[in-house]
Design a protein around this motif. Structure first.
Motif, PDB file in Angstrom:
ATOM      1  N   ALA A  17      -4.681   0.733 -16.208  1.00 62.87           N
ATOM      2  CA  ALA A  17      -5.217   0.318 -17.122  1.00 62.87           C
ATOM      3  C   ALA A  17      -6.793   0.711 -17.416  1.00 62.87           C
ATOM      4  N   GLU A  18      -7.222   1.232 -18.686  1.00 60.29           N
ATOM      5  CA  GLU A  18      -8.065   2.039 -19.554  1.00 60.29           C
ATOM      6  C   GLU A  18      -9.127   1.548 -18.195  1.00 60.29           C
ATOM      7  N   ASP A  19      -9.978   0.688 -17.702  1.00 60.88           N
ATOM      8  CA  ASP A  19     -11.017  -0.014 -17.501  1.00 60.88           C
ATOM      9  C   ASP A  19     -10.611  -0.679 -15.886  1.00 60.88           C
ATOM     10  N   VAL A  20      -9.855   0.720 -15.111  1.00 60.79           N
ATOM     11  CA  VAL A  20      -9.227  -0.017 -13.815  1.00 60.79           C
ATOM     12  C   VAL A  20     -10.395   1.430 -13.617  1.00 60.79           C
ATOM     13  N   GLU A  21     -11.224   1.266 -11.866  1.00 61.56           N
ATOM     14  CA  GLU A  21     -12.103   1.500 -10.934  1.00 61.56           C
ATOM     15  C   GLU A  21     -11.281   2.292  -9.960  1.00 61.56           C
ATOM     16  N   VAL A  22     -11.460   3.961  -9.838  1.00 60.79           N
ATOM     17  CA  VAL A  22     -10.769   4.131  -8.291  1.00 60.79           C
ATOM     18  C   VAL A  22     -11.811   4.947  -7.603  1.00 60.79           C
ATOM     19  N   GLY A  23     -12.354   4.246  -6.455  1.00 63.52           N
ATOM     20  CA  GLY A  23     -13.321   5.461  -5.596  1.00 63.52           C
ATOM     21  C   GLY A  23     -12.803   6.382  -5.065  1.00 63.52           C
ATOM     22  N   ALA A  24     -13.398   7.269  -4.071  1.00 61.87           N
ATOM     23  CA  ALA A  24     -14.196   8.563  -3.912  1.00 61.87           C
ATOM     24  C   ALA A  24     -12.919   8.279  -2.557  1.00 61.87           C
ATOM     25  N   TYR A  25     -11.439   9.808  -2.490  1.00 60.72           N
ATOM     26  CA  TYR A  25     -10.922   9.952  -1.489  1.00 60.72           C
ATOM     27  C   TYR A  25     -10.161   9.087  -1.764  1.00 60.72           C
ATOM     28  N   ALA A  26      -9.911   7.858  -2.873  1.00 59.26           N
ATOM     29  CA  ALA A  26      -8.613   7.373  -2.844  1.00 59.26           C
ATOM     30  C   ALA A  26      -7.165   8.176  -2.973  1.00 59.26           C
ATOM     31  N   LEU A  27      -6.273   7.227  -2.746  1.00 53.60           N
ATOM     32  CA  LEU A  27      -4.906   8.045  -3.021  1.00 53.60           C
ATOM     33  C   LEU A  27      -4.189   6.705  -3.835  1.00 53.60           C
ATOM     34  N   ILE A  28      -3.397   6.886  -4.930  1.00 57.84           N
ATOM     35  CA  ILE A  28      -2.566   6.159  -5.621  1.00 57.84           C
ATOM     36  C   ILE A  28      -1.201   7.098  -6.090  1.00 57.84           C
ATOM     37  N   CYS A  44      -8.755   4.393  -0.105  1.00 63.11           N
ATOM     38  CA  CYS A  44      -8.225   3.288  -0.081  1.00 63.11           C
ATOM     39  C   CYS A  44      -6.312   4.457  -0.498  1.00 63.11           C
ATOM     40  N   VAL A  45      -5.270   3.484   0.384  1.00 63.75           N
ATOM     41  CA  VAL A  45      -4.364   4.492  -0.332  1.00 63.75           C
ATOM     42  C   VAL A  45      -3.107   3.230  -0.716  1.00 63.75           C
ATOM     43  N   ILE A  46      -3.040   3.518  -1.833  1.00 63.25           N
ATOM     44  CA  ILE A  46      -1.976   2.302  -2.844  1.00 63.25           C
ATOM     45  C   ILE A  46      -0.579   2.848  -3.306  1.00 63.25           C
ATOM     46  N   GLU A  47       0.391   2.811  -2.517  1.00 65.22           N
ATOM     47  CA  GLU A  47       1.888   3.300  -2.972  1.00 65.22           C
ATOM     48  C   GLU A  47       2.706   3.055  -2.705  1.00 65.22           C
ATOM     49  N   GLY A  48       3.841   2.760  -2.511  1.00 67.98           N
ATOM     50  CA  GLY A  48       5.456   2.380  -3.014  1.00 67.98           C
ATOM     51  C   GLY A  48       5.293   2.167  -3.971  1.00 67.98           C
ATOM     52  N   ARG A  49       6.659   0.987  -4.528  1.00 70.51           N
ATOM     53  CA  ARG A  49       6.688  -0.257  -5.750  1.00 70.51           C
ATOM     54  C   ARG A  49       5.677  -1.358  -5.667  1.00 70.51           C
ATOM     55  N   THR A  50       4.272  -1.274  -6.400  1.00 73.18           N
ATOM     56  CA  THR A  50       2.991  -2.309  -6.279  1.00 73.18           C
ATOM     57  C   THR A  50       2.624  -2.556  -7.404  1.00 73.18           C
ATOM     58  N   ASP A  55      -8.345  -7.854 -12.206  1.00 72.75           N
ATOM     59  CA  ASP A  55      -9.909  -8.623 -11.980  1.00 72.75           C
ATOM     60  C   ASP A  55      -9.602  -8.340 -10.537  1.00 72.75           C
ATOM     61  N   ASN A  56      -8.858  -6.864  -9.884  1.00 72.78           N
ATOM     62  CA  ASN A  56      -8.987  -7.689  -8.076  1.00 72.78           C
ATOM     63  C   ASN A  56      -9.968  -6.815  -7.537  1.00 72.78           C
ATOM     64  N   HIS A  57     -10.138  -6.523  -6.679  1.00 69.15           N
ATOM     65  CA  HIS A  57     -10.568  -5.544  -5.770  1.00 69.15           C
ATOM     66  C   HIS A  57     -10.537  -5.823  -4.773  1.00 69.15           C
ATOM     67  N   PHE A  58     -10.487  -4.515  -4.601  1.00 66.40           N
ATOM     68  CA  PHE A  58      -9.572  -3.809  -2.888  1.00 66.40           C
ATOM     69  C   PHE A  58     -11.095  -2.947  -2.600  1.00 66.40           C
ATOM     70  N   TYR A  59     -11.691  -3.208  -1.385  1.00 67.82           N
ATOM     71  CA  TYR A  59     -12.628  -2.639  -0.542  1.00 67.82           C
ATOM     72  C   TYR A  59     -11.858  -1.509   0.118  1.00 67.82           C
ATOM     73  N   GLN A  60     -12.884  -0.238   0.723  1.00 70.38           N
ATOM     74  CA  GLN A  60     -12.944   0.468   1.065  1.00 70.38           C
ATOM     75  C   GLN A  60     -11.625   0.771   2.789  1.00 70.38           C
ATOM     76  N   PHE A  61     -10.910   1.003   2.229  1.00 72.05           N
ATOM     77  CA  PHE A  61      -9.945   1.265   3.678  1.00 72.05           C
ATOM     78  C   PHE A  61      -8.412   1.014   4.137  1.00 72.05           C
ATOM     79  N   SER A  62      -8.602   0.100   2.928  1.00 72.26           N
ATOM     80  CA  SER A  62      -7.129  -0.711   2.590  1.00 72.26           C
ATOM     81  C   SER A  62      -6.049   0.224   2.662  1.00 72.26           C
ATOM     82  N   SER A  63      -4.808  -0.502   3.737  1.00 74.76           N
ATOM     83  CA  SER A  63      -3.143   0.618   2.662  1.00 74.76           C
ATOM     84  C   SER A  63      -2.478  -0.694   1.990  1.00 74.76           C
TER      85      SER A  63
END
Length: 263
Positions: A17-28, A44-50, A55-63
């Motif tokens: 979506a237009e206002d999603v924020e993605v931090g440094a070195y994240a992988l989508i 963060c790494v967000i992969e697969g069919r996800t 309005d979720n907040h994923f902090y650093q380094f999650s898989s």
């Protein structure tokens, strides 16, 4: 446009979506969908069919959305579906599902998920839950709404945790935890009704009194579980208002238990 740090890698096929924020070195990855207002922290790494809601907040380094840790998984395309307004702290790992069930791992909305939490394949986590640091849910675990799982707790595969239940610190959970109850210790045992949680959620004294009766029938009498269920059926016939749903929830939970109850 989405606010994407220049060092992040977002596959052009991903839908943000237009206002999603993605931090440094994240992988989508290419099959990821993220709705409005969600923030993805650095690394963060967000992969697969996800599919991730608003309005979720994923902090650093999650898989998030990696393949299931299941040796029988043959690479089938399965899913991870996450609701709205969840807080996911550092180093969490959520896996996609397997075709042993529906092929979907699900996370509800408004959950507070602390650092190092693991949600294995086919977990079904409700809404308004709290999972403290290092809580680990094995495959196929079911968690009802408003449940609290203490830090360093391990939950065995296929276990069910009822709504409004509370599991204390470092619990070893190998059987089902009934709704409304507080359990802790080693071996794990029911200690009391989760009064603090119920009162925080606005349960009336009348509703709590009925839940206390459930606790007494199941966990403080000499009745078998079958005998307790018969007594609870009689109790149900006497209820009105919200207590009808409270008692029915307990009856349904007992009927659906496959691993036996922590008592």
């Amino acid at each position: 446009m989405a606010r994407i740090h220049p060092t992040a890698i977002v596959d052009p096929k991903a839908h943000l979506a237009e206002d999603v924020e993605v931090g440094a070195y994240a992988l989508i990855g290419p099959e990821v969908s993220i709705a409005a207002g969600t923030r993805v922290g650095p690394h963060c790494v967000i992969e697969g069919r996800t599919r991730i809601g608003r309005d979720n907040h994923f902090y650093q380094f999650s898989s998030i959305g990696a393949m299931p840790q299941d040796m029988s998984h043959g690479g089938e395309v399965t899913e991870l579906v996450i609701g709205d307004r969840n807080t996911v702290r550092e180093f969490c790992t959520f896996n996609t599902g397997t075709f042993k069930e529906e092929g979907v791992t699900r996370v509800g909305s408004d959950n507070w998920i602390m650092a190092y939490v693991h949600l294995a394949h086919d977990v079904q986590l409700g809404s308004h839950c709290v999972l403290a640091n290092n809580a680990t849910l094995a495959g196929h675990v079911r968690v009802g709404d408003w449940a609290t799982i203490g830090g360093l707790t391990g939950v065995h595969q296929y276990v069910k945790i009822g709504a409004h239940a509370m599991i204390g610190f470092q619990g070893h959970v190998a059987q089902d935890v009934a709704p409304y109850m507080t359990v802790d210790g080693n071996p794990l045992a029911v200690r009391a009704v989760n009064l603090t949680g119920l009162r925080r959620r606005g349960f009336s004294n009348e509703r709590i009194a009925v839940i206390r009766q459930l606790h007494k029938l199941i966990f403080r009498s000499s009745l078998t579980l079958e005998q307790s269920s018969a007594q609870i059926q009689a109790l149900l016939a006497e209820q009105g208002g919200d207590s009808v749903a409270d008692v029915q929830l307990m009856l349904d939970f007992i009927a659906g238990s496959t691993r036996g109850l922590v008592r």
